[in-house]
Design a protein around this motif. Sequence first.
Motif, PDB file in Angstrom:
ATOM      1  N   TYR A 152       0.874  -1.067  -0.066  1.00  0.00           N
ATOM      2  CA  TYR A 152      -0.014  -0.070   0.125  1.00  0.00           C
ATOM      3  C   TYR A 152       0.893   1.284   0.074  1.00  0.00           C
ATOM      4  O   TYR A 152       1.789   1.422   0.651  1.00  0.00           O
ATOM      5  N   TYR A 153       0.748   1.996  -1.239  1.00  0.00           N
ATOM      6  CA  TYR A 153       1.584   3.168  -1.117  1.00  0.00           C
ATOM      7  C   TYR A 153       0.905   4.350  -0.449  1.00  0.00           C
ATOM      8  O   TYR A 153      -0.072   5.233  -1.430  1.00  0.00           O
ATOM      9  N   GLY A 154       1.083   4.853   0.690  1.00  0.00           N
ATOM     10  CA  GLY A 154       0.425   5.913   1.456  1.00  0.00           C
ATOM     11  C   GLY A 154       1.360   7.296   1.109  1.00  0.00           C
ATOM     12  O   GLY A 154       1.986   7.194   0.374  1.00  0.00           O
ATOM     13  N   LEU A 155       0.870   8.329   1.740  1.00  0.00           N
ATOM     14  CA  LEU A 155       1.289   9.531   1.577  1.00  0.00           C
ATOM     15  C   LEU A 155       2.659   9.659   2.007  1.00  0.00           C
ATOM     16  O   LEU A 155       3.548  10.354   1.245  1.00  0.00           O
ATOM     17  N   SER A 156       3.015   9.155   2.963  1.00  0.00           N
ATOM     18  CA  SER A 156       4.478   9.464   3.730  1.00  0.00           C
ATOM     19  C   SER A 156       4.987   7.879   3.898  1.00  0.00           C
ATOM     20  O   SER A 156       6.403   7.974   4.248  1.00  0.00           O
ATOM     21  N   SER A 157       4.506   6.893   3.570  1.00  0.00           N
ATOM     22  CA  SER A 157       5.105   5.488   3.843  1.00  0.00           C
ATOM     23  C   SER A 157       4.525   4.370   2.939  1.00  0.00           C
ATOM     24  O   SER A 157       3.132   4.639   2.284  1.00  0.00           O
ATOM     25  N   ILE A 158       5.158   3.366   2.769  1.00  0.00           N
ATOM     26  CA  ILE A 158       4.573   2.144   2.039  1.00  0.00           C
ATOM     27  C   ILE A 158       4.565   1.102   3.069  1.00  0.00           C
ATOM     28  O   ILE A 158       5.560   0.692   3.667  1.00  0.00           O
ATOM     29  N   SER A 159       3.297   0.452   3.180  1.00  0.00           N
ATOM     30  CA  SER A 159       3.042  -0.663   4.087  1.00  0.00           C
ATOM     31  C   SER A 159       3.258  -1.680   3.483  1.00  0.00           C
ATOM     32  O   SER A 159       2.359  -2.117   2.243  1.00  0.00           O
ATOM     33  N   THR A 160       3.660  -2.922   3.873  1.00  0.00           N
ATOM     34  CA  THR A 160       3.831  -4.199   3.445  1.00  0.00           C
ATOM     35  C   THR A 160       2.860  -5.209   3.974  1.00  0.00           C
ATOM     36  O   THR A 160       2.940  -5.395   5.426  1.00  0.00           O
ATOM     37  N   ILE A 161       1.541  -5.744   3.417  1.00  0.00           N
ATOM     38  CA  ILE A 161       0.721  -6.528   3.997  1.00  0.00           C
ATOM     39  C   ILE A 161       1.082  -7.869   3.597  1.00  0.00           C
ATOM     40  O   ILE A 161       1.172  -8.491   2.143  1.00  0.00           O
TER      41      ILE A 161
END
Length: 216
Positions: free
Chosen positions: A145-154
């Motif tokens: 998930y490419y958020g505004l300030s970081s990338i989350s790995t699911i």
Amino acid sequence: MILTDIRTLHYSKNYIEYEVNKQNIFTKWFNYAQLRDFTGYFIKEWINGVFKNWVIFTSPSGYAGTNNPIESFNAQFKKQFTKFSPRSLIDCVKLICDDVIPVYSESTREFKFTREPNVKVKNLAKKLDDKLFFISSNDPNLVYYYGLSSISTIDIFNKTCSCRWFMAYSTCAHLYKAFQLFYVQTASSKFVIRARRGPKKNGESKIETNEGLTKD
């Protein structure tokens, strides 16, 4: 400002981020003359004292960092059994044996070892843009998930996410949304989220279930 800064410290994802946040926050606090005594107290009790493991990366995901669950149980105990009236120790023991234990031993409520998404998580998931989720080309169980300030790995297989919310509460909107978008049946998980099949009845909308979804 103080509450925001403490929250920033609490949600530090690792030791390096925690040290950087701590340095910036305490430098800012010391610039305020009225906060210097409080800053000294906070460092002594909550940074160097015995209660220093309150940051999310120091404990497993979803692990209770406060005594709130105990206080919640005590509140229910007073409300339902003692009616907020003072009791002696002997009376309390008798009350527990005669009333509390039978009630909880006969309860059909299942004790769960994993956390399920609540209404807040589901509402947050609805606000996430589907276009910001990408499934890995190398591993179908990994979603980014490419958020505004970081990338989350699911990780769909292990039901985990690298975001701060998951580290703190063992559930998050990213994980819930990823299951909706890219759910893949695996041997380690049951059916999780699926739209009801077949024609809809009058006045009935599509229903989603979340069986097995565990640790927004």
